[in-house]
Design an enzyme around this catalytic site. Structure first.
Site, mmCIF file in Angstrom:
data_model
loop_
_atom_site.group_PDB
_atom_site.id
_atom_site.type_symbol
_atom_site.label_atom_id
_atom_site.label_comp_id
_atom_site.label_asym_id
_atom_site.label_seq_id
_atom_site.Cartn_x
_atom_site.Cartn_y
_atom_site.Cartn_z
ATOM 1 N N ASN A 9 0.862 -1.190 0.000
ATOM 2 C CA ASN A 9 0.000 0.000 0.000
ATOM 3 C C ASN A 9 0.895 1.236 0.000
ATOM 4 O OD1 ASN A 9 -1.825 2.042 0.513
ATOM 5 N ND2 ASN A 9 -2.320 1.362 2.599
ATOM 6 N N TRP A 10 0.965 1.893 -1.140
ATOM 7 C CA TRP A 10 1.887 3.029 -1.282
ATOM 8 C C TRP A 10 1.349 4.303 -0.628
ATOM 9 C CZ3 TRP A 10 3.950 2.949 -7.059
ATOM 10 C CH2 TRP A 10 4.607 1.731 -7.285
ATOM 11 N N LYS A 11 0.078 4.323 -0.272
ATOM 12 C CA LYS A 11 -0.560 5.509 0.325
ATOM 13 C C LYS A 11 -0.352 6.737 -0.580
ATOM 14 C CE LYS A 11 -0.133 3.270 4.754
ATOM 15 N NZ LYS A 11 -0.056 3.375 6.197
ATOM 16 N N HIS A 95 -9.530 1.108 4.694
ATOM 17 C CA HIS A 95 -8.261 1.274 5.410
ATOM 18 C C HIS A 95 -8.498 2.172 6.625
ATOM 19 C CE1 HIS A 95 -4.200 2.520 6.384
ATOM 20 N NE2 HIS A 95 -3.807 1.409 5.780
ATOM 21 N N GLU A 97 -6.911 4.543 7.805
ATOM 22 C CA GLU A 97 -6.735 5.981 7.536
ATOM 23 C C GLU A 97 -7.991 6.566 6.891
ATOM 24 O OE1 GLU A 97 -3.008 5.556 5.457
ATOM 25 O OE2 GLU A 97 -2.066 4.990 7.348
ATOM 26 N N GLU A 161 -5.551 -5.104 10.440
ATOM 27 C CA GLU A 161 -4.526 -4.092 10.675
ATOM 28 C C GLU A 161 -4.819 -3.370 11.982
ATOM 29 O OE1 GLU A 161 -2.429 -2.855 6.797
ATOM 30 O OE2 GLU A 161 -4.171 -1.582 7.027
ATOM 31 N N GLY A 167 2.322 2.095 10.788
ATOM 32 C CA GLY A 167 3.289 3.185 10.648
ATOM 33 C C GLY A 167 3.967 3.566 11.950
ATOM 34 N N SER A 197 3.242 -2.283 10.254
ATOM 35 C CA SER A 197 4.692 -2.355 10.467
ATOM 36 C C SER A 197 5.297 -3.711 10.091
ATOM 37 C CB SER A 197 5.045 -1.981 11.912
ATOM 38 O OG SER A 197 4.641 -0.646 12.174
ATOM 39 N N GLY A 218 2.770 -1.292 4.273
ATOM 40 C CA GLY A 218 2.767 0.139 3.961
ATOM 41 C C GLY A 218 4.183 0.617 3.686
ATOM 42 N N GLY A 219 4.791 1.232 4.686
ATOM 43 C CA GLY A 219 6.112 1.849 4.544
ATOM 44 C C GLY A 219 7.135 0.987 3.818
HETATM 45 P P1 PGA Z 1 2.749 0.204 7.648
HETATM 46 O O1 PGA Z 1 1.306 0.433 7.007
HETATM 47 O O2 PGA Z 1 3.283 -1.087 7.084
HETATM 48 O O3 PGA Z 1 3.551 1.388 7.229
HETATM 49 O O4 PGA Z 1 2.557 0.107 9.135
HETATM 50 C C1 PGA Z 1 0.422 -0.634 6.800
HETATM 51 C C2 PGA Z 1 -0.861 -0.138 6.189
HETATM 52 O O5 PGA Z 1 -1.298 0.963 6.532
HETATM 53 O O6 PGA Z 1 -1.466 -0.814 5.344
#
Ligand code: PGA
Length: 238
Positions: A9-11, A95, A97, A161, A167, A197, A218-219
């Site tokens: 997930n590149w956000k 998600h 977010e 998640e 993050g 993470s 994500g990251g």
């Molecule tokens: P993260 O994000 O790996 O940076 O914790 C995961 C996500 O939000 O899907």
């Protein structure tokens, strides 16, 4: 055992040119990974470039969100049939977010999932408790509420998640992940990814859990070496 599924997930990261560059570096590393479904989720504007640059490889392109309706007076939105026509394979919905920053509700997430499935897209539907909810002993109640509105479908994948792990560098322990996944599996029998993470050094033990079918990253998905290492750990877990 289910075939592992690793999604990046590149956000809100990567312009079109940057997306092409990242994919160019990624494909030699993951384009031919066997026994793993590898997915990338670039921002909307980079989807066309991502579809073009991954054509002929095993990497699939998903959107990060979409509107539940096919068309209409919804200024600023993008629909599932539009994504499908572009060659996009699926979409993330719900998600944390989106839920926390953009006011998405459980019912709205269920409608988005239904709209995407109807249009032929695959869906990664995200669920997970906040730190306060976990501390109050409400994890199962939250998961039951969030997953309870979804119906099993052959193109539906769930992602657990925990919000406190996204993050933050705080990962759920393999035992915490397994416990939540087993609980979710009892509610809805679809593949379940863990997210929060995920890094090369914790991927193998998370993926070794019997009810963890893959990861939503994500990251670490923005770093070619890290994402490739996570895909490799998934291939080895299979
Ligand atoms: P993260 O994000 O790996 O940076 O914790 C995961 C996500 O939000 O899907």
């Amino acid at each position: 055992m289910r075939r592992p599924f690793i999604a990046g997930n590149w956000k809100l990261n990567k312009t079109i040119a940057e997306a092409e560059e990242l994919i160019g570096a990624l494909l030699p590393r993951v384009g031919a990974v066997e026994d793993v479904d590898v997915v990338i989720c670039p921002p909307f504007l980079a989807l066309q470039a991502a579809v073009d640059s991954t054509r002929g490889s095993a990497v699939q392109v998903y959107a990060q969100n979409m509107h539940e309706k096919d068309s209409g007076a919804f200024t600023g939105e993008v629909s599932a049939p539009m994504l499908f026509e572009l060659g996009v394979y699926g979409a993330i919905v719900g998600h944390s977010e989106r839920r926390q920053l953009f006011g998405e509700t459980d019912e709205g997430v269920a409608r988005r999932a239904a709209g995407a499935l109807e249009a032929g897209l695959w869906v990664i539907a995200c669920v997970g408790e906040t730190e306060a909810e976990r501390e109050a002993g409400e994890t199962e109640e939250v998961l039951r509420r969030q997953a309870g509105v979804l119906e099993a479908h052959e193109q539906l994948v769930l992602a657990y998640e925990p919000v406190w792990a996204i993050g933050t560098g705080k990962t759920a322990t393999p035992e915490q992940a397994q416990e939540a996944h087993a609980f979710l599996r009892g509610l809805i029998d679809v593949p379940i990814l863990y997210g929060g993470s995920v890094k090369p050094d914790n991927a193998a033990e998370l993926l070794a859990q019997p009810d963890v079918d893959g990861a939503l990253v994500g990251g670490a998905s923005l770093d070619v070496e890290s994402f490739a290492a996570i895909c490799k750990a998934a291939a080895q877990s299979f």
